[in-house]
Write a protein that holds these residues in place. Sequence first.
Motif, PDB file in Angstrom:
ATOM      1  N   ARG A  21     -18.931  27.947  94.927  1.00 25.46           N
ATOM      2  CA  ARG A  21     -20.215  27.264  95.025  1.00 25.46           C
ATOM      3  C   ARG A  21     -20.742  27.011  93.611  1.00 25.46           C
ATOM      4  O   ARG A  21     -20.897  27.933  92.822  1.00 25.46           O
ATOM      5  N   LEU A  22     -21.036  25.771  93.286  1.00 26.41           N
ATOM      6  CA  LEU A  22     -21.383  25.374  91.922  1.00 26.41           C
ATOM      7  C   LEU A  22     -22.638  26.059  91.408  1.00 26.41           C
ATOM      8  O   LEU A  22     -22.676  26.526  90.264  1.00 26.41           O
ATOM      9  N   VAL A  23     -23.692  26.127  92.223  1.00 27.36           N
ATOM     10  CA  VAL A  23     -24.985  26.615  91.754  1.00 27.36           C
ATOM     11  C   VAL A  23     -24.904  28.027  91.204  1.00 27.36           C
ATOM     12  O   VAL A  23     -25.668  28.393  90.293  1.00 27.36           O
ATOM     13  N   ASP A  24     -23.972  28.824  91.697  1.00 22.21           N
ATOM     14  CA  ASP A  24     -23.901  30.230  91.291  1.00 22.21           C
ATOM     15  C   ASP A  24     -23.573  30.391  89.806  1.00 22.21           C
ATOM     16  O   ASP A  24     -23.915  31.424  89.215  1.00 22.21           O
ATOM     17  N   ARG A  25     -22.907  29.402  89.225  1.00 27.70           N
ATOM     18  CA  ARG A  25     -22.637  29.486  87.782  1.00 27.70           C
ATOM     19  C   ARG A  25     -23.947  29.377  87.005  1.00 27.70           C
ATOM     20  O   ARG A  25     -24.141  30.086  86.008  1.00 27.70           O
ATOM     21  N   TRP A  26     -24.850  28.530  87.446  1.00 25.45           N
ATOM     22  CA  TRP A  26     -26.140  28.369  86.760  1.00 25.45           C
ATOM     23  C   TRP A  26     -27.021  29.597  86.966  1.00 25.45           C
ATOM     24  O   TRP A  26     -27.585  30.127  86.012  1.00 25.45           O
ATOM     25  N   THR A  27     -27.149  30.049  88.193  1.00 29.58           N
ATOM     26  CA  THR A  27     -28.018  31.192  88.471  1.00 29.58           C
ATOM     27  C   THR A  27     -27.502  32.460  87.797  1.00 29.58           C
ATOM     28  O   THR A  27     -28.287  33.276  87.316  1.00 29.58           O
ATOM     29  N   GLY A  28     -26.178  32.611  87.742  1.00 27.75           N
ATOM     30  CA  GLY A  28     -25.613  33.765  87.052  1.00 27.75           C
ATOM     31  C   GLY A  28     -25.970  33.767  85.581  1.00 27.75           C
ATOM     32  O   GLY A  28     -26.349  34.814  85.011  1.00 27.75           O
ATOM     33  N   GLU A  29     -25.857  32.607  84.937  1.00 20.70           N
ATOM     34  CA  GLU A  29     -26.204  32.507  83.514  1.00 20.70           C
ATOM     35  C   GLU A  29     -27.676  32.831  83.284  1.00 20.70           C
ATOM     36  O   GLU A  29     -28.033  33.504  82.304  1.00 20.70           O
ATOM     37  N   ALA A  76     -16.067  19.752  89.151  1.00 13.79           N
ATOM     38  CA  ALA A  76     -16.795  20.686  90.014  1.00 13.79           C
ATOM     39  C   ALA A  76     -18.147  20.108  90.415  1.00 13.79           C
ATOM     40  O   ALA A  76     -18.607  20.304  91.547  1.00 13.79           O
ATOM     41  N   ARG A  77     -18.797  19.387  89.514  1.00 13.77           N
ATOM     42  CA  ARG A  77     -20.091  18.784  89.852  1.00 13.77           C
ATOM     43  C   ARG A  77     -19.923  17.686  90.902  1.00 13.77           C
ATOM     44  O   ARG A  77     -20.847  17.414  91.668  1.00 13.77           O
ATOM     45  N   TYR A  81     -13.755  23.836 103.999  1.00 14.40           N
ATOM     46  CA  TYR A  81     -12.757  24.516 104.814  1.00 14.40           C
ATOM     47  C   TYR A  81     -12.451  23.717 106.073  1.00 14.40           C
ATOM     48  O   TYR A  81     -13.347  23.171 106.717  1.00 14.40           O
ATOM     49  N   ALA A  82     -11.171  23.660 106.429  1.00 14.84           N
ATOM     50  CA  ALA A  82     -10.705  23.056 107.675  1.00 14.84           C
ATOM     51  C   ALA A  82      -9.561  23.908 108.206  1.00 14.84           C
ATOM     52  O   ALA A  82      -8.971  24.703 107.451  1.00 14.84           O
ATOM     53  N   PRO A  83      -9.213  23.757 109.486  1.00 15.91           N
ATOM     54  CA  PRO A  83      -8.142  24.594 110.038  1.00 15.91           C
ATOM     55  C   PRO A  83      -6.802  24.394 109.367  1.00 15.91           C
ATOM     56  O   PRO A  83      -5.967  25.313 109.373  1.00 15.91           O
ATOM     57  N   ASP A  84      -6.574  23.217 108.766  1.00 12.44           N
ATOM     58  CA  ASP A  84      -5.258  22.931 108.196  1.00 12.44           C
ATOM     59  C   ASP A  84      -5.214  22.993 106.684  1.00 12.44           C
ATOM     60  O   ASP A  84      -4.136  22.967 106.096  1.00 12.44           O
ATOM     61  N   LYS A  85      -6.377  23.077 106.016  1.00  8.94           N
ATOM     62  CA  LYS A  85      -6.353  23.147 104.552  1.00  8.94           C
ATOM     63  C   LYS A  85      -7.726  23.538 104.021  1.00  8.94           C
ATOM     64  O   LYS A  85      -8.739  23.419 104.705  1.00  8.94           O
ATOM     65  N   ARG A  86      -7.709  23.993 102.785  1.00 12.35           N
ATOM     66  CA  ARG A  86      -8.930  24.328 102.064  1.00 12.35           C
ATOM     67  C   ARG A  86      -9.040  23.383 100.876  1.00 12.35           C
ATOM     68  O   ARG A  86      -8.058  23.121 100.175  1.00 12.35           O
ATOM     69  N   THR A  87     -10.230  22.849 100.636  1.00 15.07           N
ATOM     70  CA  THR A  87     -10.468  21.946  99.513  1.00 15.07           C
ATOM     71  C   THR A  87     -11.322  22.687  98.499  1.00 15.07           C
ATOM     72  O   THR A  87     -12.542  22.790  98.652  1.00 15.07           O
ATOM     73  N   PRO A  88     -10.716  23.251  97.454  1.00 10.02           N
ATOM     74  CA  PRO A  88     -11.451  24.165  96.573  1.00 10.02           C
ATOM     75  C   PRO A  88     -12.369  23.457  95.582  1.00 10.02           C
ATOM     76  O   PRO A  88     -12.178  22.286  95.235  1.00 10.02           O
ATOM     77  N   LEU A  89     -13.362  24.200  95.123  1.00 11.16           N
ATOM     78  CA  LEU A  89     -14.280  23.720  94.098  1.00 11.16           C
ATOM     79  C   LEU A  89     -13.589  23.643  92.743  1.00 11.16           C
ATOM     80  O   LEU A  89     -13.800  22.696  91.978  1.00 11.16           O
ATOM     81  N   HIS A  90     -12.785  24.659  92.441  1.00  9.42           N
ATOM     82  CA  HIS A  90     -12.083  24.728  91.158  1.00  9.42           C
ATOM     83  C   HIS A  90     -10.572  24.722  91.401  1.00  9.42           C
ATOM     84  O   HIS A  90     -10.116  25.153  92.454  1.00  9.42           O
ATOM     85  N   PRO A  91      -9.789  24.276  90.429  1.00  6.73           N
ATOM     86  CA  PRO A  91      -8.331  24.296  90.580  1.00  6.73           C
ATOM     87  C   PRO A  91      -7.828  25.701  90.900  1.00  6.73           C
ATOM     88  O   PRO A  91      -8.358  26.694  90.372  1.00  6.73           O
TER      89      PRO A  91
END
Length: 478
Positions: A353-361, A107-108, A115-125
């Motif tokens: 979005r990676l940063v949200d894990r830190w700010t949430g904690e 994730a880091r 996002y693209a019209p033909d596929k999504r490239t996710p942050l997490h599995p």
Amino acid sequence: MPLQRVRFAEEVPEVFRASLSAIRRELDVPAEFPAEVVQAALTAADNPRLPDLDRTDLEFVTIDPPDSMDLDQALHIERNGDGYTVYYAIADVAAFVRPGDPIDVEARKRGETLYAPDKRTPLHPPELSEGAASLLPDQVRPALLWTIQVDASGEGTDVNCKRALVKSRAKLNYAGVQQDLDAGTASESLQLLREVGKLREQRELERGGVNLPIPDQEVVSGNGEWSLEFRAPLPVEGWNAQISLLTGMAAAHLMMYGEIGILRTLPESHDDLRRKLENTAKALGIAWPVGTSYAQFIHGLDPKVPAHAAMLAACTVLFRGAGYTSFSGGVPEQPEHAAMKSEYAHVTAPLRRLVDRWTGEICVALCADTPVPDWVRESMDDIPKIMDEADRKAHAYERAIVSMVEAGLVADQVGSGFDGVITDVDDREQTRGIVALSTVAIEGRVTGKTALPLGQPVRVKLVQADISAGTIAFELVG
């Protein structure tokens, strides 16, 4: 900076598929997840850290596009005297991901979902982002539960954030919710979403803030030709976004008070930017009266009007220069997000979005008056760099896709003439600049034999439209 999403009404044509694959190779967009990351996700899905607090009594719902499965946010609103209590459940990624495990390491590297019209490239599995960690309906899930008190004017007055078990009652979509609201059949919670959302929009206008209702661009075909149409956001999308913004501002205030956190910051825009946007408005036939601020102008745009939708897309440059600022043991000298006219933090999209894990904690710890976890403190200064690089890649990806589509729309019109307005001129070479066409929402490079007339209507000839390179070029006529 807000992103433009390009969609195809039908299957993406092969000529665009090849270009999309080339864009991904050039930008080094990640492919599939490594096997060890997938295995770690499967293991984590079966072994989450569950909180003691049970708030499955709250009747949460999610509101997202119909095809979304990575559901970060669930909402429930109640009336509280002459004000409101907003409950906002955010997917608890940290319940599944441990610092330094294969999911965290990957994730880091990614930073955010692309996002693209033909596929999504996710942050997490997907095993997590569309499965065990997603706030899917009728599933008990660990979440960060934000409880925000809002007064009768729409101002937040109190906030708390703690871990809790929640259960969404329904996976709703914007069109369906809007239809129910218009028909008067929506639940009380959704009717209150409309009330709070409108109040927050008014508060935003009063403080001079800007929240762009960016329209999606959809490519449609007919009679063997392609055209580009804008899909205006529904009002409920704006009201839902206001709840996310409310939460982000509350999080920022918590972190400023606690003197530790990661803010989303943006410096004030410069005069050249306003000049370019005023010229774009002129090209699109939109009046921008003297003395009208960015916020007043943008709030007056109607995304259902094609020219206004194109203008809103152009206004994304107002967010150029946004970044992340980490701090501890004090507060930043310039903490504000200039477009929001407020301190602001990203906390509501941890699946994407990676940063949200830190700010949430950080916010959970501050609300509980407990120390911020060591892993957060030790790595929080790295997050702005990671996110800035991820943002650069996301925006480069967006720009490349939009440019590819625009080139495709005019590829068979090389040699044709168009009316437009010069929106920008190169400071070093006055014969080069940017022209915005008046008939279609397309910009391109333009050259002339003499200095280009900034802000003036012109006639140009299309001399290049290369889909694979995503380039469009014009020459000034006369």
